[in-house]
Design a protein around this motif. Sequence first.
Motif, PDB file in Angstrom:
ATOM      1  N   ALA A 348       0.670  -1.184   0.019  1.00 12.35           N
ATOM      2  CA  ALA A 348      -0.019  -0.030   0.030  1.00 12.35           C
ATOM      3  C   ALA A 348       0.950   1.259   0.066  1.00 12.35           C
ATOM      4  N   ARG A 349       1.910   1.132   0.699  1.00 12.44           N
ATOM      5  CA  ARG A 349       2.975   2.598   0.917  1.00 12.44           C
ATOM      6  C   ARG A 349       3.314   2.554  -0.388  1.00 12.44           C
ATOM      7  N   PHE A 350       3.802   1.419  -1.122  1.00 15.71           N
ATOM      8  CA  PHE A 350       4.601   1.737  -2.444  1.00 15.71           C
ATOM      9  C   PHE A 350       3.643   2.265  -3.479  1.00 15.71           C
ATOM     10  N   MET A 351       2.318   1.790  -3.470  1.00 19.53           N
ATOM     11  CA  MET A 351       1.464   2.241  -4.302  1.00 19.53           C
ATOM     12  C   MET A 351       1.000   3.836  -4.152  1.00 19.53           C
ATOM     13  N   GLN A 352       0.790   3.926  -2.909  1.00 22.25           N
ATOM     14  CA  GLN A 352       0.676   5.451  -2.540  1.00 22.25           C
ATOM     15  C   GLN A 352       1.673   6.350  -3.077  1.00 22.25           C
ATOM     16  N   ARG A 353       2.725   5.917  -2.960  1.00 26.04           N
ATOM     17  CA  ARG A 353       4.038   6.847  -3.411  1.00 26.04           C
ATOM     18  C   ARG A 353       4.150   6.695  -4.884  1.00 26.04           C
ATOM     19  N   ALA A 354       3.830   5.705  -5.462  1.00 23.98           N
ATOM     20  CA  ALA A 354       4.021   5.581  -6.988  1.00 23.98           C
ATOM     21  C   ALA A 354       2.829   6.614  -7.494  1.00 23.98           C
ATOM     22  N   GLY A 355       1.645   6.499  -6.789  1.00 23.32           N
ATOM     23  CA  GLY A 355       0.492   7.641  -7.439  1.00 23.32           C
ATOM     24  C   GLY A 355       0.834   8.821  -7.102  1.00 23.32           C
ATOM     25  N   ARG A 356       1.960   9.472  -6.703  1.00 24.94           N
ATOM     26  CA  ARG A 356       2.376  10.861  -6.559  1.00 24.94           C
ATOM     27  C   ARG A 356       2.816  11.131  -7.865  1.00 24.94           C
ATOM     28  N   SER A 357       3.390  10.299  -8.750  1.00 28.92           N
ATOM     29  CA  SER A 357       3.834  10.509 -10.056  1.00 28.92           C
ATOM     30  C   SER A 357       2.660  10.749 -11.052  1.00 28.92           C
ATOM     31  N   ASN A 358       3.035  11.891 -11.978  1.00 25.83           N
ATOM     32  CA  ASN A 358       2.037  12.125 -12.857  1.00 25.83           C
ATOM     33  C   ASN A 358       0.609  12.043 -12.496  1.00 25.83           C
ATOM     34  N   HIS A 359       0.261  12.890 -11.201  1.00 27.83           N
ATOM     35  CA  HIS A 359      -0.820  12.819 -10.306  1.00 27.83           C
ATOM     36  C   HIS A 359      -2.035  13.317 -11.018  1.00 27.83           C
ATOM     37  N   LYS A 360      -2.532  12.563 -12.360  1.00 27.83           N
ATOM     38  CA  LYS A 360      -3.660  13.051 -12.887  1.00 27.83           C
ATOM     39  C   LYS A 360      -4.301  11.874 -13.417  1.00 27.83           C
ATOM     40  N   PRO A 361      -5.614  11.995 -13.566  1.00 28.96           N
ATOM     41  CA  PRO A 361      -6.402  10.944 -14.084  1.00 28.96           C
ATOM     42  C   PRO A 361      -5.914  10.420 -15.213  1.00 28.96           C
ATOM     43  N   GLY A 362      -5.746   9.191 -15.747  1.00 25.06           N
ATOM     44  CA  GLY A 362      -5.421   8.495 -16.998  1.00 25.06           C
ATOM     45  C   GLY A 362      -3.951   8.784 -17.173  1.00 25.06           C
ATOM     46  N   LYS A 363      -3.049   9.466 -16.219  1.00 22.71           N
ATOM     47  CA  LYS A 363      -1.551   9.262 -16.536  1.00 22.71           C
ATOM     48  C   LYS A 363      -1.082   8.261 -16.109  1.00 22.71           C
ATOM     49  N   GLU A 364       0.110   7.817 -16.745  1.00 21.46           N
ATOM     50  CA  GLU A 364       0.867   6.505 -16.072  1.00 21.46           C
ATOM     51  C   GLU A 364       2.047   7.037 -15.057  1.00 21.46           C
ATOM     52  N   SER A 365       1.848   6.299 -13.816  1.00 15.71           N
ATOM     53  CA  SER A 365       2.799   6.716 -12.683  1.00 15.71           C
ATOM     54  C   SER A 365       4.094   5.875 -12.987  1.00 15.71           C
ATOM     55  N   LEU A 366       5.400   6.639 -12.760  1.00 10.39           N
ATOM     56  CA  LEU A 366       6.641   5.970 -13.020  1.00 10.39           C
ATOM     57  C   LEU A 366       7.213   5.903 -11.789  1.00 10.39           C
ATOM     58  N   ILE A 367       7.720   4.624 -11.414  1.00 11.29           N
ATOM     59  CA  ILE A 367       8.474   4.682  -9.935  1.00 11.29           C
ATOM     60  C   ILE A 367       9.814   3.924 -10.118  1.00 11.29           C
ATOM     61  N   TYR A 368      10.795   4.326  -9.670  1.00 10.12           N
ATOM     62  CA  TYR A 368      12.000   3.584  -9.646  1.00 10.12           C
ATOM     63  C   TYR A 368      12.248   2.737  -8.445  1.00 10.12           C
ATOM     64  N   PHE A 369      12.655   1.629  -8.362  1.00 16.09           N
ATOM     65  CA  PHE A 369      13.149   0.812  -6.921  1.00 16.09           C
ATOM     66  C   PHE A 369      14.686   0.708  -6.804  1.00 16.09           C
ATOM     67  N   LEU A 370      15.157   1.575  -5.875  1.00 17.68           N
ATOM     68  CA  LEU A 370      16.589   1.279  -5.772  1.00 17.68           C
ATOM     69  C   LEU A 370      16.849   0.370  -4.485  1.00 17.68           C
ATOM     70  N   ALA A 371      17.340  -0.502  -4.697  1.00 14.02           N
ATOM     71  CA  ALA A 371      17.881  -1.375  -3.489  1.00 14.02           C
ATOM     72  C   ALA A 371      18.890  -1.098  -2.721  1.00 14.02           C
ATOM     73  N   THR A 372      18.859  -0.973  -1.443  1.00 17.54           N
ATOM     74  CA  THR A 372      19.965  -0.500  -0.741  1.00 17.54           C
ATOM     75  C   THR A 372      21.021  -1.869  -0.334  1.00 17.54           C
ATOM     76  N   HIS A 373      20.474  -2.910  -0.575  1.00 11.54           N
ATOM     77  CA  HIS A 373      21.341  -4.191  -0.704  1.00 11.54           C
ATOM     78  C   HIS A 373      20.712  -5.134  -1.508  1.00 11.54           C
ATOM     79  N   ALA A 374      21.538  -6.182  -2.089  1.00 15.75           N
ATOM     80  CA  ALA A 374      21.212  -6.858  -2.963  1.00 15.75           C
ATOM     81  C   ALA A 374      19.911  -7.686  -2.924  1.00 15.75           C
ATOM     82  N   ILE A 375      19.703  -8.032  -1.616  1.00 13.86           N
ATOM     83  CA  ILE A 375      18.968  -9.041  -1.501  1.00 13.86           C
ATOM     84  C   ILE A 375      17.370  -8.437  -1.392  1.00 13.86           C
TER      85      ILE A 375
END
Length: 821
Positions: A348-375
């Motif tokens: 839920a937290r991840f989706m909430q944050r993703a939704g901050r991108s292109n915060h308009k109806p119909g626009k695609e959200s873009l979220i990059y995930f940066l792993a702080t360690h490989a696992i």
Amino acid sequence: MANRKQLFEKAESWFESQGWQPFAFQKETWTAFLQGKHGLLNAPTGSGKTYALWVPIMLDYLKRNPDFTKHKPGLKAIWITPLRALSVEIKQAAERLVEGLGVPFEVAIRSGDTTSAERAKQSKKMPDLLITTPESLQLLLASKDYPNTFKNCSAIVVDEWHELLGTKRGVQMELALSRLKTIAPNLRIWGISATIGNLEQARQVLLGPDSEAYENSVLVKAVLHKKTNVISIIPTKMESYPWRGHMGFHLIDDVARIVKESRTTLIFTNVRSACELWYQRLLDKYPEFAGEIAMHHGSIDRDVRIWVENAIRDEKLKAVVCTSSLDLGVDFAPVETIIQIGGPKGVARFMQRAGRSNHKPGKESLIYFLATHAIELVEASALKKAVEKNVVEDRIPYLNSWDVLIQYLNTLAVSDGFFPDGIFEEVKSTFCYQAMTREDYQWCLNFIVHGSQSLHAYDEYKKVEIEADGRYKINKRSIATQHRMSIGTIVSDAVMQVKFFSGGFIGSIEEWFISKLKPGDVFQFAGRQLELYRIKNMQVLVKSATRKPTRFASWMGGRLALSAQMSELLRQELYSANHGKKSPELHAMEPIFKRQRKESIVPEADQFLIETFKTREGYHAIFYPFEGRFVHEALASLLAYRISLLEPITFSLAYNDYGFELLSDKEIDMQSVIDNDLFTPRFVHQDLQKSLNATEMARRKFRDISVIAGMVFSGYPGKTVKAKHLQSSTQLLFEVFRDYEPDNLLLQQAYRETFEHQLEEGRLIQSLERIASQEIVWKQCKKPTPFSFPIITDRLREKLSSETLAERIAKMTASYMKGTA
């Protein structure tokens, strides 16, 4: 009187004038509201949910007052927001609509930031539409003649209901709604929630499980297919021994590249200390970002936060490094890209944050995930699947929060007083108190009148008087003032203001962090190097420093644990590493899996892995339930206790989201651990109480409960009571109740919340049941494995500075890689 078709046409023509078109879910909400129904609207952020409810509130008024001849000033609707930061935007949306539809409404905000002059004006004449917080609503219930304020209110909207559900602020809202239903007969209750796993239960909690409101309610779902594009930032070289704690800084160039390519980027970290570090590292490596990037978290001064929010809206910033302080509904249309640093620990937290991108109806959200360690790349892979399948967490509502009920009864006693019988029925109609007995209620009433049994001799606990007509009332002015100042359920560590010696606030920081510093020490906070000058009156006086900081500000509340749904997804993803087609993330992790298989195994779904090996630190035993940090903390203590019953042995414990470690200077007889069935779910509760310092944890929990219930007062503004004094007075109460009054409801609540909420006892039992059904695979390894490495290095981190730690880890990695092809 206008009919519904005409009303809708009026709203639609306004939408058209804005260049918009109403969505089906908006019209469905308008219809249900105008039919007099209550409801819960499930809609993602940026989908137009605000107009789904402001519009029918105003149309309903037009329906009843077509020519405005009967317009009477006074409260018509209340909009509750959990975050003060959102209120300005909600007000602007309402004002645009008021102007567009030509309704003679005044819109105002009432929150902790509202000036006393504005409040005084409101108490003489309430606005038509009021935007407020759960705490400010309680304060209104604490004012004289409050039924008169609310009697003509026709709607209350609780925004971001998923954020309040499962918290004591949610319980506060349940109680306020139970009162408003009685005093405002025409009230319609609506909640707005992003997607959660238990939406139906969320509607029940909002409206009351068996209430008339619930019977006459609807659940409206916005079917909007907003696509979310999740991209993992995968390092070109994957180390075979990943370690936790290097924060992902080796990928800083990728972050800078993404920032340069986007209009505006929000960089989310999970904790405030990481936010400070990332901001500083970006500026150090890319000085050209100066003036183009900013930082935003809850401890930075409010004026600075507002400046940052406005600068994002006005496209003056390229990037903002932030924490969950920017998670919720603030509408930043220019934000194109989100970068999430480290696993967000919940879908839920991840989706909430993703939704901050292109915060308009119909626009695609873009979220990059940066792993702080490989696992953490396994987490990234699991999150992608969760986004595709729309899997989200439940929010578990509180039950029997006696501390919140006691605070609420005092609130009613401060205003006009109350008659207990009527209030009993209202409180019992809520979800939280549906199982409350007459005895429980009577205990709470006795508590506010006499203090509890063991405190009868002390007058300061006797707050409420019973008047001749049976009304319960607070008559002492000093008690009333203290109560009004203590309304709320958010209890945090004692916070100290950080201020330049020469004047000017920088923000606030927790007392425990400052207590570790002495004058002359340099620390980094709010993107500045500061030297501690001295501490005076709960204020930290500082000067600007040129020397390098020895510490970065850090906060206690910073450690998130994997949610149950996230743990389940993570396990599925990991088990799939042994089979078939792999995601790009798992494919990138192949060197780690290869190394792991060489030293041990990558477990299958029906296997529970235990690894043992010896290093110069001692004998390590590592267990992998993949259940999240909080469950592992409890499991580690439980197992250490059970092993100590077989043989006297002392352990130091370490844990992360994937597993836990028992380290000792003596080898554990692992075969006897397996043979004696030490993973049994039987007697968990009793063993947990003995193994963990459950009393100590309950004591800490009791501090919060005492503050909420008003047993201790945390001080007037500018004269806050020091945390240690607060702690000592609540400890004294805790011991008195434990020794002389073990059936005290608040004491029992402290233990119950410790087990249910902090130790997640339910999840703990489920994971033990799962382990009981798996084959236990015990691997005696010659050296640490890639899976165990992050747990070991996390423990080292507590002892070593980051430079020494990096050197030590480089040496360890080199020695473990030795002699391998």
